[in-house]
Scaffold this motif. Structure first.
Motif, mmCIF file in Angstrom:
data_model
loop_
_atom_site.group_PDB
_atom_site.id
_atom_site.type_symbol
_atom_site.label_atom_id
_atom_site.label_comp_id
_atom_site.label_asym_id
_atom_site.label_seq_id
_atom_site.Cartn_x
_atom_site.Cartn_y
_atom_site.Cartn_z
ATOM 1 N N HIS A 1 0.839 -1.238 -0.206
ATOM 2 C CA HIS A 1 -0.148 0.247 -0.109
ATOM 3 C C HIS A 1 0.907 1.261 0.124
ATOM 4 O O HIS A 1 2.044 1.321 0.170
ATOM 5 C CB HIS A 1 -1.108 -0.062 1.227
ATOM 6 C CG HIS A 1 -0.522 0.507 2.613
ATOM 7 N ND1 HIS A 1 0.544 -0.373 3.542
ATOM 8 C CD2 HIS A 1 -0.413 1.706 3.060
ATOM 9 C CE1 HIS A 1 0.664 0.307 4.235
ATOM 10 N NE2 HIS A 1 0.040 1.550 4.342
ATOM 11 N N HIS B 1 4.780 1.267 0.996
ATOM 12 C CA HIS B 1 4.997 -0.153 1.656
ATOM 13 C C HIS B 1 5.204 -1.244 0.760
ATOM 14 O O HIS B 1 4.268 -1.533 0.017
ATOM 15 C CB HIS B 1 4.038 -0.173 2.655
ATOM 16 C CG HIS B 1 4.083 0.488 3.766
ATOM 17 N ND1 HIS B 1 4.495 0.557 5.105
ATOM 18 C CD2 HIS B 1 3.903 2.093 3.725
ATOM 19 C CE1 HIS B 1 4.338 1.631 5.679
ATOM 20 N NE2 HIS B 1 3.952 2.402 5.034
ATOM 21 N N ARG C 1 5.627 -5.207 -0.629
ATOM 22 C CA ARG C 1 5.393 -6.514 -0.102
ATOM 23 C C ARG C 1 6.477 -7.304 0.417
ATOM 24 O O ARG C 1 7.702 -6.931 0.636
ATOM 25 C CB ARG C 1 4.952 -7.368 -1.357
ATOM 26 C CG ARG C 1 3.505 -6.712 -1.966
ATOM 27 C CD ARG C 1 3.200 -7.731 -3.213
ATOM 28 N NE ARG C 1 2.995 -9.109 -2.909
ATOM 29 C CZ ARG C 1 1.902 -9.717 -2.635
ATOM 30 N NH1 ARG C 1 1.068 -9.037 -2.233
ATOM 31 N NH2 ARG C 1 2.283 -11.088 -2.275
ATOM 32 N N GLU C 2 6.151 -8.352 1.231
ATOM 33 C CA GLU C 2 7.004 -9.076 1.955
ATOM 34 C C GLU C 2 7.998 -9.777 1.298
ATOM 35 O O GLU C 2 9.271 -9.545 1.825
ATOM 36 C CB GLU C 2 6.076 -9.889 2.819
ATOM 37 C CG GLU C 2 7.047 -10.942 3.881
ATOM 38 C CD GLU C 2 6.179 -11.919 4.588
ATOM 39 O OE1 GLU C 2 6.856 -12.660 5.267
ATOM 40 O OE2 GLU C 2 5.040 -12.069 4.260
ATOM 41 N N SER D 1 9.417 -6.061 2.674
ATOM 42 C CA SER D 1 8.545 -5.115 3.632
ATOM 43 C C SER D 1 8.934 -3.731 3.815
ATOM 44 O O SER D 1 8.641 -3.094 4.793
ATOM 45 C CB SER D 1 8.175 -5.806 5.020
ATOM 46 O OG SER D 1 7.583 -7.166 4.848
ATOM 47 N N THR E 1 9.900 0.279 3.209
ATOM 48 C CA THR E 1 9.051 1.335 3.119
ATOM 49 C C THR E 1 10.117 2.348 2.416
ATOM 50 O O THR E 1 11.288 2.512 2.616
ATOM 51 C CB THR E 1 8.818 2.073 4.784
ATOM 52 O OG1 THR E 1 10.046 2.365 5.353
ATOM 53 C CG2 THR E 1 7.981 1.200 5.453
ATOM 54 N N GLN F 1 -4.430 0.799 -1.885
ATOM 55 C CA GLN F 1 -4.165 -0.534 -0.932
ATOM 56 C C GLN F 1 -4.446 -1.675 -1.766
ATOM 57 O O GLN F 1 -5.431 -1.817 -2.442
ATOM 58 C CB GLN F 1 -5.481 -0.631 0.169
ATOM 59 C CG GLN F 1 -4.939 0.640 1.176
ATOM 60 C CD GLN F 1 -6.158 0.467 2.160
ATOM 61 O OE1 GLN F 1 -7.495 1.316 1.756
ATOM 62 N NE2 GLN F 1 -6.231 -0.271 3.182
ATOM 63 N N ASP G 1 -3.066 -4.984 5.934
ATOM 64 C CA ASP G 1 -2.630 -3.929 6.611
ATOM 65 C C ASP G 1 -3.507 -3.033 7.150
ATOM 66 O O ASP G 1 -3.058 -1.750 7.724
ATOM 67 C CB ASP G 1 -1.282 -3.481 6.222
ATOM 68 C CG ASP G 1 -1.467 -3.046 4.876
ATOM 69 O OD1 ASP G 1 -2.524 -2.978 4.321
ATOM 70 O OD2 ASP G 1 -0.542 -2.748 4.281
#
Length: 440
Positions: free
Chosen positions: A268, A287, A289-290, A294, A296, A424, A429
Motif C-alpha cells: 500500500h 510499503h 510486499r513481504e 516489507s 518502506t 491499498q 494491513d
C-alpha cells in the motif's frame, strides 16, 4: 503519485492561516546533499533502465542513489533533464504490464478545481494481468465548480490517437495536449461539455528522489516518479457547457511509470500534498510486499514557494518516517475495514527537524474499488489468489494540515489544507473494523 486513478480533485482553500514569522530562508540541502536543477534537452540515452549496465552497488527496494544506480538509469545526479518527462515506456509500450501517466491538478482562486491526466493504460497499473484488452490510452479531465458540482470524466482512445515524445513532455491524445519543458507547461483540449486551456509556471525546481526509480529486489521490475512541478502558478481558461471563464490559481505536475502492475510489488501507499502559507509540502510513503523486504520508501518535500527555495528534499529512511494513526470507519459500506485517517511525516537530520500531519476530513474526493466491474478474468483471479490479495482500493480525501519547521534556515508553524490518498493492494494491513473512532 497523484493522478493514477481518475478522480475529482478537491483542493480548494489551499491558502493557510496562522503561519509564524520565519527567519530569512537560506536553503537546506536535499537528501545526501543533492539539489535538482533543470537542463536543456539531452540525448535520451537509457530512457528505459538497463539491467545489464556495468557496476555494482545497485539499490533495491528504494530510490536509487549510488553511482551504479545513475549509470543503470542514464541519469545525472543533481540534474533533471527534459527527456525525463518524456515518454519513458515508449520502447515497451506493446507490453500490457507497462503503464505510464502524466498528471496535473489546478486550484483556482475562485475555488474551481481542475484535474488533468493523460495515461497509456486504462487501469494505470492497479490490476494484475491486465491483458491486451486493457492496453489502451485514456484521458481523465475533470472540472469541479466552487459549489462542488463536477464535470467531465474519463475517456479511452485508439493508439492512432496517441503520440508521445521521448525527449521532452509532448503528449497528445485525442483532443488533448500536455506539453512542457520543466518550467512551463500547457494542458489544452476539449471533449463534450468540458474544455481547458491552462498554463502552469513552476515556482520551484523539479524534484526527483535520487534516480526517481525503485527496482523491486534483484529484478528489472521498477516504478518511477518525477515531480516536475512541485508547485506553480496557473492561468488560462476553463469551459463548461459552452461557457468559458478565466482561471487563475496554482497547480502541480508529476509523472509516473512502471513495467509491472503495482499489486506484484506494493502492499500500500500513502501520498499527500498540501500547503501552509508559502510552504508547499509533499509526503509519500510506499510499503512494499513481504517478498521485497516489507521495505518502506518515504519522501518528504518542503518548498518555500515565495523565495523559490527547497527547504527539505529527503527520501532516506534514516531521516524520514511516516506514521499512520487514528483508525476510523470507512464511509463506503463496501469497504470491510476501518482506515487510518491521519499520517504524520517526521524529518530529523542533526539539529534540523520538520513535522507535517495530514488529517482527513469528511470530504471524500473519490473512492474506487478495482476488479469489481467487470468481474476479474481467470488470469487476474489466479494472480490475486497467488498474491494473497483480497481487494484493491484507492481513496482520496481533502485534509487539514499542520506544519512545524525547526531548521537552521527557517522556523515556522501553521495550518493549511491539502489532499491525502491511500492505495491499498490487499486489506491485510488496514486496521480491523471497530465500529467507531480510535487512536492506536
Amino acid at each position: 503519485m497523484c493522478g493514477a486513478p481518475s478522480r475529482r480533485a478537491f483542493l480548494r482553500g489551499s491558502a493557510a492561516a496562522g503561519v509564524a514569522t520565519a527567519l530569512p530562508v537560506l536553503g537546506v540541502s536535499a537528501c545526501a546533499g543533492e539539489t535538482e536543477t533543470e537542463a536543456a534537452p539531452a540525448s535520451p540515452v537509457p530512457v528505459t533502465p538497463n539491467a545489464s549496465a556495468p557496476g555494482g552497488g545497485r539499490t533495491a527496494n528504494g530510490y536509487g542513489h549510488t553511482a551504479a544506480d545513475y549509470t543503470r538509469t542514464g541519469l545525472t545526479p543533481g540534474t533533471v533533464q527534459q527527456w525525463e518527462d518524456g515518454f519513458r515506456t515508449a520502447g515497451q509500450n506493446d507490453d500490457p504490464d507497462v503503464f505510464e501517466w502524466w498528471y496535473s491538478d489546478f486550484t483556482g482562486d475562485d475555488g474551481t478545481v481542475v484535474s488533468f491526466t493523460l495515461s497509456t493504460r486504462l487501469d494505470d497499473g492497479f490490476v494484475p494481468e491486465p491483458g491486451e484488452a486493457r492496453r489502451r490510452p485514456k484521458s481523465a479531465v475533470l472540472v469541479t465548480d466552487p459549489d462542488g458540482t463536477g464535470h467531465g470524466g474519463v475517456q479511452d482512445y485508439d493508439w492512432a490517437e496517441f503520440s508521445g515524445s521521448t525527449d521532452r513532455c509532448d503528449v497528445r491524445l485525442g483532443p488533448y495536449t500536455f506539453t512542457g519543458d520543466l518550467k512551463t507547461y500547457r494542458m489544452k483540449g476539449q471533449s463534450g461539455d468540458v474544455g481547458v486551456d491552462l498554463t502552469l509556471t513552476s515556482l520551484v525546481r523539479p524534484f526527483r528522489p535520487g534516480t526517481g526509480v525503485i527496482y523491486f529486489g534483484d529484478t528489472d521490475h521498477h516504478f518511477g516518479w518525477l515531480c516536475a512541478v512541485p508547485s506553480g502558478t496557473a492561468t488560462g481558461t476553463v469551459t463548461v457547457r459552452g461557457k468559458q471563464r478565466a482561471f487563475t490559481g496554482h497547480g502541480y505536475h508529476d509523472h509516473n511509470w512502471g513495467n509491472r502492475p503495482f499489486p506484484y510489488g506494493v502492499a500500500h501507499w500513502r501520498w499527500g500534498r498540501g500547503s501552509v502559507g508559502p510552504y508547499a509540502v509533499i509526503g509519500a510513503d510506499l510499503h512494499l510486499r513481504e517478498e521485497y523486504g516489507s521495505a518502506t520508501v518515504p519522501v518528504f518535500l518542503v518548498d518555500d514557494t515565495k523565495n523559490g527555495e527547497r527547504l527539505v528534499g529527503a527520501y532516506d529512511t534514516r531521516t524520514v518516517t511516516a506514521t499512520e494513526s487514528a483508525p476510523v470507519p470507512y464511509d463506503d459500506p463496501a469497504y470491510p475495514r476501518d482506515y487510518y485517517s491521519k499520517v504524520h511525516w517526521a524529518y530529523r537530520d542533526g539539529a534540523d527537524r520538520a513535522d507535517f500531519t495530514f488529517t482527513d476530513t469528511d470530504r471524500r474526493i473519490v473512492s474506487r474499488q478495482y476488479l469489481t466491474d467487470p468481474t476479474p478474468t481467470q488470469a487476474q483471479r489466479s494472480a490475486l489468489d497467488e498474491l494473497g490479495i483480497d481487494e484493491i482500493w484507492y481513496t482520496r480525501y481533502a485534509t487539514d494540515n499542520d506544519l512545524t519547521l525547526a531548521l537552521s534556515s527557517v522556523r515556522a508553524s501553521g495550518s493549511g489544507t491539502g489532499t491525502l490518498e491511500a492505495a491499498q493492494f490487499g486489506l491485510g494491513d488496514a486496521p480491523p473494523r471497530t465500529g467507531g473512532s480510535a487512536s492506536p
